[in-house]
Scaffold this active site. Structure first.
Site, mmCIF file in Angstrom:
data_model
loop_
_atom_site.group_PDB
_atom_site.id
_atom_site.type_symbol
_atom_site.label_atom_id
_atom_site.label_comp_id
_atom_site.label_asym_id
_atom_site.label_seq_id
_atom_site.Cartn_x
_atom_site.Cartn_y
_atom_site.Cartn_z
ATOM 1 N N ARG A 177 0.797 -1.225 0.000
ATOM 2 C CA ARG A 177 0.000 0.000 0.000
ATOM 3 C C ARG A 177 0.833 1.280 0.000
ATOM 4 N NH1 ARG A 177 -3.800 -0.679 4.682
ATOM 5 N NH2 ARG A 177 -4.361 1.441 4.113
ATOM 6 N N GLN A 237 13.187 -14.163 4.816
ATOM 7 C CA GLN A 237 11.882 -14.796 4.602
ATOM 8 C C GLN A 237 11.620 -14.629 3.107
ATOM 9 O OE1 GLN A 237 8.431 -12.600 5.810
ATOM 10 N NE2 GLN A 237 7.173 -14.419 6.145
#
Ligand code: UD1
Ligand code: MG
Length: 468
Positions: free
Chosen positions: A14, A72
């Site tokens: 966003r 990750q």
């Protein structure tokens, strides 16, 4: 020592940015750095930072011997992110971690922090950890006016944690809840990893939520405390640019409040920008519209008038910066005066009491004590001795189209208006150049240099022209 896990692998969709979210600056530093500093301030070491999106650039921008980097590779949610930290924590000697039994036992409280919630203070984290240590774990919660995209916290009547509902999963009633999860936790490891292994992505975003593990701990009877933040804005996370602006404003406000506390006058704090590493001593006066950026250091008794813009500037005592001046990478001696509308570029050194006035640009130049360049000049790659006056319109012609050259001027010399100093060139001490001169050759000490065509008056010439 207490360990911390900081989550910073998310893409931050966003933000709509090419820059990884963790590196977006607030208060003059990447948001992640604020979180790392709070963790350090709370005595955390090592700090395991989970990165994924933009991992390389984050590692380059944010350094520290106390940081353990964990990747990750796929961002499957905050729960999945925390799970990635397990081997690093174990390797760092944080107990015999593993998918162990759920219970207090040998477990140690580890802080788990969102890299996008930078307003949290070190003292708050210390108290959060202390709160967790009395039970199994704790999460920081706050009642906020505008809960926005933050997870809503639902507690039992007795205060126990019941649920944490993400906005994407919330119904209208849940959305109306104003108690939020700030994204700062103190939880016991390795038990936490056991709980995470049982989390499933059964939610609107298809993610593995850390919050589900925290709620599961509470549901299994472990004591998970809701730690109420005294200052609710510590809960503000950054998910979009509006959040970023709000957090930036708060960091700016805090810094200005601290400066005022230390004896700096700031007439309109809402109209001043001051970045994290800027220092200002007491009895300085900061007018509206001033921006103080980077490693700017300001000694006592300086006045910064409206619209002054300073970056990496060093000001000694009693400097005055008049309106709308730009000072970038310059060092100013005591009592110097700059502006209005002056521009000092990197490598500028002003001696004590020097004056640089309107529409004067200075770059990579040393102006000795008491030098005056009051109007409309360009001084680049120059050394100017004490007490010398630079007239209006003077230019050091430092660039020959290929290379830069230096101009050297002695003490107490008078450079007449509109003198062009064609570098490399030297002008001695106590000398004068005639207005409008083009100086190409060295001027000795105690001399007058005239480098211009002599004036001729053709008396009656214009009358005769009109008569034609
Ligand atoms: C999360 C919490 C929400 C809380 C809010 C506080 C969950 C499910 N929700 O929501 O309850 O109110 O933080 O700010 O935890 N991240 C990773 N890997 C991932 C996903 C996220 O490292 O796979 C990192 C992000 O970079 C970010 C942090 O974790 O720094 C939080 O993730 P974000 O996606 O911003 O979660 P929120 O929706 O804000
Ligand atoms: Mg977030």
């Amino acid at each position: 020592m207490r360990a911390a896990i900081v989550l910073a692998a998310g893409k931050g969709t966003r933000m709509r940015s090419a820059l990884p979210k963790a590196l977006h600056p607030v208060g003059g530093r990447p948001m992640l750095e604020w979180v790392l500093d709070a963790a350090r301030g709370a005595g955390c070491s090592p700090i395991v930072v989970v990165v994924g999106h933009g991992a390389e650039s984050i590692r380059e921008a944010v350094a520290g011997d106390d940081l353990l980097w964990v990747e990750q590779s796929e961002q499957l949610g905050t729960g999945h992110a925390v799970a990635q930290a397990e081997p690093a924590l174990r390797a760092a000697g944080f107990g015999a971690l593993g998918v162990g039994a759920v219970g207090v036992g040998e477990d140690r409280v580890v802080l788990v922090l969102s890299g996008d919630a930078p307003l949290v203070r070190a003292e708050t984290l210390e108290r959060l950890a202390a709160c967790a240590e009395q039970g199994w774990g704790a999460l920081a919660v706050a009642r906020v006016d505008d809960p926005g995209s933050l997870g809503r916290v639902i507690q039992e009547r007795d205060g126990r944690l019941a649920r944490i509902v993400e906005v994407a999963d919330a119904n209208t009633e849940e959305l109306a809840i104003d108690r939020v999860n700030s994204g700062h936790y103190a939880l016991r490891c390795p038990a936490l990893f056991g709980l995470l292994a049982r989390v499933a992505p059964h939610n609107a975003q298809g993610e593995l939520y850390l919050t589900d593990a925290v709620v599961a701990a509470a549901a299994s009877g472990l004591e998970v405390r809701c730690f109420e933040l005294g200052d609710a804005c510590e809960a503000w996370g950054i998910n979009d640019r509006a959040d970023q602006a709000r957090v930036h404003h708060e960091l700016n406000r805090r810094h200005l409040a601290a400066l005022m506390e230390q004896g700096v006058t700031v007439y309109e704090p809402d109209r001043v920008t001051v970045e994290a590493s800027v220092t200002i001593a007491s009895d300085c006066i900061v007018h509206p519209g001033v921006s103080l950026l980077g490693a700017t250091r300001i000694a006592s008794g300086c006045t910064l008038e409206a619209g002054a813009w300073l970056r990496d500037a060093v000001l000694a005592e009693g400097v005055t910066v008049l309106p709308y001046s730009v000072i970038d990478g310059a060092v100013l001696g005591a009592g110097a005066s700059v502006g209005p509308f002056a521009r000092l570029r990197p490598g500028t050194l002003l001696g004590a009491g020097a004056k640089v006035g309107n529409f004067v640009e200075v770059k990579a130049a040393t102006l000795g004590p008491g030098v005056r360049a009051s109007h409309l000049a360009y001084i680049g790659d120059a050394t100017i001795g004490a007490g010398t006056n630079i007239g209006a319109g003077v230019v050091t012609c430092n660039y020959d189209g290929e290379r830069k050259h230096r101009t050297e001027i002695g003490d107490n010399t008078f450079i007449g208006s509109d003198t062009m100093l064609v570098a490399p060139v030297k002008v001695g001490s106590r000398s004068i150049t005639g207005a409008g001169s083009v100086i190409t050759d060295e001027v000795p000490d105690d001399s007058l240099a005239l480098g211009r065509a002599r004036q001729r008056n053709l008396v009656g010439w214009s009358r005769r022209k009109r008569g034609k």
